[in-house]
Every structure is written in structure tokens, then in C-alpha cells.
Scaffold this active site. Structure first.
Site, PDB file in Angstrom:
ATOM      1  N   ARG B  67       0.799  -1.211   0.000  1.00 59.96           N
ATOM      2  CA  ARG B  67       0.000   0.000   0.000  1.00 59.96           C
ATOM      3  C   ARG B  67       0.840   1.273   0.000  1.00 59.96           C
ATOM      4  O   ARG B  67       0.744   2.107  -0.888  1.00 59.96           O
ATOM      5  CB  ARG B  67      -0.835  -0.028   1.269  1.00 59.96           C
ATOM      6  CG  ARG B  67      -2.182   0.502   1.152  1.00 59.96           C
ATOM      7  CD  ARG B  67      -2.930   0.055   2.375  1.00 59.96           C
ATOM      8  NE  ARG B  67      -3.048  -1.403   2.364  1.00 59.96           N
ATOM      9  CZ  ARG B  67      -4.215  -2.025   2.359  1.00 59.96           C
ATOM     10  NH1 ARG B  67      -5.328  -1.326   2.397  1.00 59.96           N
ATOM     11  NH2 ARG B  67      -4.271  -3.331   2.341  1.00 59.96           N
ATOM     12  N   THR B  68       1.673   1.402   1.021  1.00 63.23           N
ATOM     13  CA  THR B  68       2.436   2.635   1.188  1.00 63.23           C
ATOM     14  C   THR B  68       3.382   2.841   0.012  1.00 63.23           C
ATOM     15  O   THR B  68       3.497   3.939  -0.524  1.00 63.23           O
ATOM     16  CB  THR B  68       3.232   2.581   2.507  1.00 63.23           C
ATOM     17  OG1 THR B  68       2.332   2.262   3.560  1.00 63.23           O
ATOM     18  CG2 THR B  68       3.898   3.895   2.803  1.00 63.23           C
ATOM     19  N   LYS B  95      24.637  -9.231   2.740  1.00 65.71           N
ATOM     20  CA  LYS B  95      25.944  -8.873   2.207  1.00 65.71           C
ATOM     21  C   LYS B  95      26.719  -7.993   3.171  1.00 65.71           C
ATOM     22  O   LYS B  95      27.851  -7.607   2.902  1.00 65.71           O
ATOM     23  CB  LYS B  95      25.782  -8.146   0.873  1.00 65.71           C
ATOM     24  CG  LYS B  95      25.406  -9.046  -0.275  1.00 65.71           C
ATOM     25  CD  LYS B  95      25.241  -8.221  -1.547  1.00 65.71           C
ATOM     26  CE  LYS B  95      24.395  -8.943  -2.570  1.00 65.71           C
ATOM     27  NZ  LYS B  95      23.776  -8.014  -3.507  1.00 65.71           N
ATOM     28  N   ARG B 117      11.373   3.305   4.379  1.00 62.98           N
ATOM     29  CA  ARG B 117      10.730   2.461   5.390  1.00 62.98           C
ATOM     30  C   ARG B 117      11.781   1.496   5.913  1.00 62.98           C
ATOM     31  O   ARG B 117      12.560   0.927   5.150  1.00 62.98           O
ATOM     32  CB  ARG B 117       9.573   1.679   4.789  1.00 62.98           C
ATOM     33  CG  ARG B 117       9.160   0.523   5.719  1.00 62.98           C
ATOM     34  CD  ARG B 117       7.877  -0.115   5.333  1.00 62.98           C
ATOM     35  NE  ARG B 117       6.764   0.787   5.569  1.00 62.98           N
ATOM     36  CZ  ARG B 117       5.491   0.393   5.558  1.00 62.98           C
ATOM     37  NH1 ARG B 117       5.186  -0.862   5.317  1.00 62.98           N
ATOM     38  NH2 ARG B 117       4.524   1.247   5.774  1.00 62.98           N
ATOM     39  N   HIS B 145       4.650   6.488  11.658  1.00 64.67           N
ATOM     40  CA  HIS B 145       4.256   6.346  10.271  1.00 64.67           C
ATOM     41  C   HIS B 145       3.473   7.618   9.961  1.00 64.67           C
ATOM     42  O   HIS B 145       2.246   7.603   9.874  1.00 64.67           O
ATOM     43  CB  HIS B 145       3.395   5.087  10.110  1.00 64.67           C
ATOM     44  CG  HIS B 145       3.165   4.679   8.687  1.00 64.67           C
ATOM     45  ND1 HIS B 145       3.557   5.469   7.612  1.00 64.67           N
ATOM     46  CD2 HIS B 145       2.580   3.581   8.149  1.00 64.67           C
ATOM     47  CE1 HIS B 145       3.214   4.849   6.497  1.00 64.67           C
ATOM     48  NE2 HIS B 145       2.631   3.712   6.782  1.00 64.67           N
TER      49      HIS B 145
END
Lengths: 430, 314
Positions: B67-68, B95, B117, B145
Site C-alpha cells: 500500500r504505502t 551482504k 521504510r 508512520h
């Protein structure tokens, strides 16, 4: 070495209940020959070396009970040489090195290595500790007897805690017979797993899982209950909360014999200093509320807490320049231990003599080492400082190999001027 | 007579959008006002503007998101920016690359804005200290958020005409929810009365100090509420570690038509998605267009993100 006369000093030596202006004489072997107010200008022989301290403070060389060195395995964070330089500029002449190196100090050959490295590279007295349990996994005890014979002063799993109550009871029971010192870092692993700062409003706001005070209290209560059954030389490495102080006070009042320590960081900072995720403030045990800080100071005042340590834990930049939850715990502090402790004197929190006692005589007494005193016949390990000199902590000038100082840029009052080890000058402020 | 010119102060906004906690009330209102203009645009036939033509937007997602991520991508494209989305999953962590390494190499490509995010609280803050462009937090750990809270606020304003004076309940796994935290700060700031409802094991410590009231049952917590905001309960938390079972949670904290009756008659339901139907919310209720604002939230999300990109992209 010539005989040395230190005169015009304000001598503070809690081991002799001393706080007076006077002098000391150090004999050519580096031992204290005489101490007191009668040693002054008029009666110094011509061939002796005269050091006029002009009213500055002279105390026994500081004994720091909790120091991480980095050798072996983490030499890039700190080695014996860099640690010694940092220690001596902070007036620290004796340290207990933590055993959580790589490999860990849990067997006799590792002790040989540490002692040899310490002898060859360190400019201070290194008192190594070994782990309580093999590989610090809390399951099998180490050879307390053999390790003690090699020169181990105490046993601790450093930043880990023996979780199993049965194991802990056996450790205490066995240790008592050999009269060895057991040092516990009190933290319940389940209650602190994947968590990093104190639980409360700050942890909720920062979105970090917090460690509740009870994680510490529950282990202290368990250990002290066990200690009643299995008395041994038991020391709580570090405390962080008011509730823990309460518990300790209660048991001490009931006559149980044990000792406790606190990091200078927990006495001088609180959780609000974490601000916008400053990873240098990530330490273990965590910084807690202002009320907790005050309770810890009160605990020192009333004798519930015996020792102040630097909890010197060097971490390289790569271990700290990470999101808070991933960053390593710990702060350097051996070089600033005294100056930061003097802040507690200047702001009226603690008397000067009490502070000196917690960093010299008390740790030496707990460790049963002949340090932290200026008594006649003891080694002339000396720390001379200016009580009032203002300065600001500039990490680039600190001598530790790592620069993770929680008190970065803090303005302090009081600075070490000279340090002597067995009568020899080993540090002098430029 | 002299003419007195009316002029308002130049509206300023900080360099980064890291959280509602760092936002002033004026900044929040500015973003919401700006977003209102985009709602209509997004419903029109021609949706493209060239406000951000020539600008580069990088979406840096260390944690999976549908969604975001798509909302930010669409928002950037509608404003004419060049949008690149990077899903930095486990691969680069394996890595041994740190967030700062990733940030530094992206910074060398001269982006104008980075949307990030990350699973760790505070990671966008760390990033913002090391890059030259603006950073927008698209969700960090359990902390914040901010754009979700802003779109929730816009949705409420769009329906109820205001936020001030409304009573809003946030219900569910408050402990692990960054959406709940950002909403608490924003709705409080805009003058709503906020209740949080959760079982004690899912309630953060000292949450009352964030200016909300705590409840552990729906009946009291929902009383005379205008908005009921439900939160997602993650699967791994229902199996005994925080709660005994899914069905027991549904029994006490799942939103059903019966429990909704505790709120005001015209109460509306919100959910940041994705929903667990039959766990935190009754499936019919979730789809009831008369009470559920879920679709509208998604729709206005694009508008809010367009506003943020416009305001922070300099």
C-alpha cells in the site's frame, strides 16, 4: 630512583580516614614511607626530589572494577597500550579487565596470555577477571580454584547473567569454600531480549522495546535469597534503578554481606539524554529515569552501593553508526571517570571523600588487593588532580582507541594533573 | 486612507518529515490543506502535473510494503517526478551493507527526496543526518508512520468536516503499532479526544503520558466515539505469547456490529490495512460502505503523499 617528597597536598585517603593538607614520602622502591601533615618544606633532605603540589588534591591511584580492554579479539577497539594511556590520564592505576573477549577468559592458558600481555604492554596494574561459566553460556562453571591461583581476582560473565537458579546456587556454594569473588551483571535475559533502553514513556515515544526495571530486580532478589543460603563473596556489578537500591538496602540492613557497584554513567545521565537516538547513550544496564539516578546517588551516600565504576566499553564507529536497536552497547569512560564523578561533588550530590572512597578503597577491599590506599608500606600509586579546573570533553583528544563517549562535549570541572605508578611519574598534564 | 495589505507569514516547513512528534501544528495543517487540492485532481481524467518535473524521488524500502509503497510511487509520478523504487530486502543486509552504506551510494545519485521504510525505529533519523536531500519516513519500527496519520486525519476531515472536538478510539495492538503512535500525536494535536483500547499485554508502557486515555474493554473505550480506528494484529502475536488465541481476541476486541453500538450512532470505522477479517474486524462490517472508510483512506493516501512530496521536495 631518588626518594620523592610530595608536599603541600590536600591528601584524601578514606582507608585512613584522612583529609588534610600535608605530604607523603616515597622511598626509592616506590613504596610509601611516610604520610601526614608533618611532611613539609622545612624538613626535606637536599638529595631528595621535591614535588610541591600547591594545594592540589592527592588521592590513591584509582581502582576501576569494570573495564573492557579488547585483547584478545577486539584489538581494533582497544588494546592494553591505548587503555593504559587513557587510564593514566584519568588517574586510574588499577583495573579489573572483563573476560568477555574473543576467545573468552575461561581457562588457565588464557589467563597466562592476559597476564603476559598486561605485563608487556600495559602501563597500569591489570587485575584480570575470568568468566563464571564456560564460554559464558551459564551452564558449566569454570575452574575457580586453578584460575585464582593464576591471579584471577574475580569471576563474572561480564555483560551476561547466570540465568539458571540451580547453577547460580552451586556457583555460590562452591565459590564460598575457595573464597573467590563472584560478580553478577544482574539482568534477566528473557525480560531484556531484543530490548535496549529503559521501559517507559521514552521507549514508547522512540518506538524501542524497553527493558523493565524488574529485569534487574528479579535477579538481584534471586541472588540475594540464594546468598542467604550459600554465603560467599558476592558483588553486584552494576545497578540502574531505584527499586534495586531498595532491595539492596533491605538485605544489607538485615546483615547480609555483599557489595554493589554502579556505573558513573547511570549516576550522571538519564534516559532523556538519549534524545534523537544517540547510540553512545546505549549502555547496559540502561539509563533510566531521573528518579532512578537520584536514588543511585542516595544509595552511595547511605552505603548501599559501595563502588563507582567507569564501565569503560570501547566500541568502534561501525558498531555505533547503526539504527539504535542494532548498535552495540557501551561507552568509554575510564579517562573521564574522576572528572565526571567530581561533578557530583560540585553539584552538591556527594561529599568528596565519599567519591574517593568508592573509586579507591572500597573496590580494593572488595577485590582483596593491596591498592587504593596511601598507608605506609603500600605501593605509591598516586592520582593528583585540580578540583576546580574547567574543561570540555573533546572525544578527539581522548586517548582511548574508540571514541564512543556518552559524555561527548560535556563541560566538566576538575582534571587529573599527574599520575604516579609505584612512585614513578607516568602521566603529567601538558 | 492607506490600504493595509493583509499578508500571512511565509509558510515554512522543516527539511525532513521524520515523524508527527517533530511536526508543528502549522506544518500539519499546511500538509492537510495542500492535500485537499489533490483529492479532486486524483478523481479527474487527467491526473498528471509537472510540479516535480526534473526531480528524482527514491523509495527505499527495507521492509515489504504494498500500500504505502505504491501510494508513494503513484504520488511521485502524478507530480511528474522521476520515481525509482528500491526494495532492499534481506539480500543486501546479508551482504553486510549497513543502512548508511546504502544511503551514501544513493546520495551520490543526487536524489531530491528519499522515502524510507525500515524495521528499526529511528533509522530514517539516522539516514537524514547523512544525505543531502529531504527524507520522508514511510514507517520506522514501532515509532512512527507520519503519512498514514496524515491520511487518516484527512479522511476524517473529509467526512466529518473537522477533527477538533471529535472522540476517536484506536483499538488493537497498540504496543507494536507505529500507526497508532503517529495517530495519537496528530489527532491529539488537532484537538481530538483519543482513547486507546487494547489488552494489557499489547498496551505500551506509560501510553497515558502521550495524552490519551487507556481502556482495556471495548464497551467503555468506544463510548460516544465518532471514529473507531482498528489496527492489524499480526499472526505471530496471537498464538500464546501475547494473547491466548485468535478467537479469544475476537471475542473481546474484535469489532462486530454489536460492539460498534457502544460508539455513536453515526460512528465510522477506519483501518490502515491490511485487514485480518474475522480477527480484529467482522468481515461484513469492513465492507459496509456506510460505515467503513477503508477505501477512502487508501484513496486520500495518494493525495497526502502528493502534498508531502510537493512540500518537502525543494
Amino acid at each position: 630512583m631518588k626518594e620523592k617528597y610530595f608536599i603541600n597536598a590536600r591528601i584524601i585517603d578514606p582507608s585512613q580516614n584522612l583529609d588534610e593538607v600535608g605530604g607523603i614520602i616515597v622511598d626509592p622502591q616506590g613504596k610509601i614511607k611516610a604520610i601526614g601533615k608533618n611532611i613539609k618544606k622545612g624538613n626535606i633532605p637536599a638529595k631528595a626530589e621535591k614535588i610541591d603540589l600547591k594545594g592540589k588534591v592527592l588521592i590513591p591511584g584509582i581502582v576501576d572494577m569494570k573495564v573492557f580492554v579488547g585483547e584478545p579479539g577486539f584489538e581494533y577497539k582497544e588494546n592494553f597500550r591505548t587503555l593504559s594511556n587513557a587510564a593514566l590520564s584519568g588517574g586510574v592505576t588499577s583495573v579489573v579487565s572483563m573476560p568477555n573477549t574473543s576467545p573468552v577468559i575461561d581457562n588457565v592458558s588464557m589467563v597466562d596470555f592476559i597476564l603476559r600481555r598486561g605485563r608487556d604492554k600495559a602501563g597500569i596494574n591489570i587485575y584480570p577477571s575470568a568468566t563464571l561459566t564456560r564460554n559464558m553460556d551459564g551452564k558449566l562453571m569454570t575452574e575457580f580454584g586453578l584460575l585464582s591461583k593464576k591471579g584471577i581476582v574475580g569471576f563474572t560473565d561480564a555483560t551476561k547473567t547466570v540465568q539458571n537458579a540451580e547453577m547460580m546456587s552451586r556457583i555460590m556454594n562452591y565459590a564460598s569454600d575457595l573464597d573467590v569473588l563472584v560478580m553478577q551483571h544482574p539482568e534477566d535475559h528473557e525480560l531484556s531480549k531484543n530490548r535496549c533502553i529503559s521501559e517507559g514513556e521514552v521507549s514508547t515515544r522512540l518506538g524501542l522495546r524497553g527493558i523493565p526495571y524488574i529485569a534487574e530486580k528479579i535477579i538481584i532478589e534471586r541472588d540475594l535469597s540464594l546468598l542467604e543460603e550459600y554465603p560467599c563473596r558476592y558483588h553486584i556489578s552494576q545497578l540502574s534503578s531505584a527499586k534495586s537500591v531498595e532491595v539492596i538496602k533491605k538485605y544489607k540492613k538485615n546483615g547480609l554481606k555483599f557489595s554493589a557497584g554502579v556505573s558513573i554513567n547511570n549516576l550522571s545521565l538519564n534516559e532523556n539524554d538519549i534524545g534523537d537516538f544517540k547510540t553512545f547513550m546505549k549502555i547496559s544496564p540502561p539509563l533510566r529515569k531521573e528518579e532512578d539516578r537520584k536514588a543511585l546517588i542516595q544509595g552511595i551516600k547511605d552505603g548501599s552501593i559501595d563502588v563507582i565504576v567507569s564501565d569503560h566499553k570501547p566500541e568502534d564507529e561501525e558498531s555505533k553508526r547503526l539504527p539504535f536497536a542494532q548498535a552495540a552497547e557501551g561507552s568509554i569512560g575510564i579517562e573521564t571517570l574522576l572528572s565526571l564523578a567530581l561533578e557530583l561533588y560540585h553539584n552538591g550530590s556527594l561529599p568528596l571523600k565519599k567519591i574517593v572512597e568508592t573509586i579507591t578503597y572500597n573496590p580494593a577491599k572488595i577485590l582483596k588487593i593491596n591498592k587504593g590506599t596511601l598507608k605506609k608500606g603500600s605501593d605509591a600509586d598516586l592520582c593528583i588532580f585540580d578540583l576546580d579546573q574547567p574543561w570540555q570533553v573533546d572525544v578527539s583528544k581522548l586517548k582511548s582507541k574508540s571514541k564512543n563517549a556518552a559524555i561527548e562535549n560535556r563541560k566538566l570541572q576538575g582534571k587529573v594533573l599527574m599520575t604516579y605508578l609505584k612512585g614513578e611519574s607516568v602521566f603529567s598534564l601538558q | 486612507m492607506a490600504v493595509i495589505k493583509k499578508f500571512s507569514a511565509v509558510k515554512k516547513i522543516q527539511k525532513h518529515l521524520l515523524g508527527i512528534q517533530n511536526l508543528s501544528i502549522d506544518e500539519a495543517k499546511l500538509i492537510l490543506d495542500e492535500a485537499k487540492n489533490f483529492i479532486k485532481l486524483n478523481r479527474s481524467v487527467s491526473k498528471k502535473l509537472d510540479l516535480l518535473r526534473g526531480k528524482t524521488q527514491i523509495n527505499l524500502f527495507f521492509e515489504p510494503s504494498t500500500r504505502t509503497q505504491s501510494s508513494f510511487e503513484l504520488a511521485g509520478k502524478r507530480l511528474g517526478a522521476d520515481v525509482m523504487t528500491m526494495n532492499v530486502g534481506n539480500s543486501s543486509l546479508k551482504k553486510g551493507e549497513t543502512i548508511l552504506d546504502t544511503a551514501m551510494s544513493l546520495n551520490a545519485m543526487h536524489p531530491d527526496i528519499i522515502v524510507v521504510r525500515h524495521q528499526d525505529s529511528g533509522a530514517p533519523n539516522l539516514l537524514s543526518q547523512k544525505v543531502n536531500c529531504a527524507v520522508i519516513n514511510a514507517g520506522d519500527g514501532l515509532r512512527e508512520h507520519p503519512t498514514q496519520a496524515l491520511l487518516d486525519a484527512l479522511t476524517i476531515i473529509n467526512r466529518k468536516g473537522r477533527i477538533e472536538g471529535l472522540k476517536i478510539a484506536i483499538c488493537g495492538d497498540i504496543l507494536h503499532s507505529r500507526v497508532a503512535r503517529s495517530n495519537m500525536y496528530l489527532l491529539n494535536m488537532l484537538g481530538a479526544e483519543v482513547n486507546v483500547i487494547a489488552p494489557k499485554t499489547l498496551m505500551p508502557n506509560s501510553v497515558n503520558k502521550l495524552g490519551v486515555k487507556r481502556f482495556t474493554n471495548m464497551k467503555e473505550g468506544l463510548k460516544s466515539c465518532d471514529i473507531v480506528m482498528m489496527l492489524r494484529l499480526q499472526n505471530e502475536r496471537m498464538a500464546g505469547s501475547f494473547l491466548p488465541s485468535k478467537r479469544e481476541y475476537y471475542e473481546y476486541f474484535g469489532l462486530t456490529p454489536d460492539k460498534l453500538k457502544f460508539a455513536k450512532k453515526d460512528a465510522l470505522i477506519m483501518h490502515p490495512g491490511p485487514m485480518n477479517r474475522g480477527v480484529e474486524i467482522d468481515t461484513k462490517l469492513a465492507d459496509d460502505i456506510n460505515v467503513s472508510l477503508v477505501k477512502e483512506q487508501v484513496e486520500l493516501g495518494v493525495a497526502v503523499r502528493m502534498a508531502c512530496l510537493k512540500l518537502y521536495c525543494k
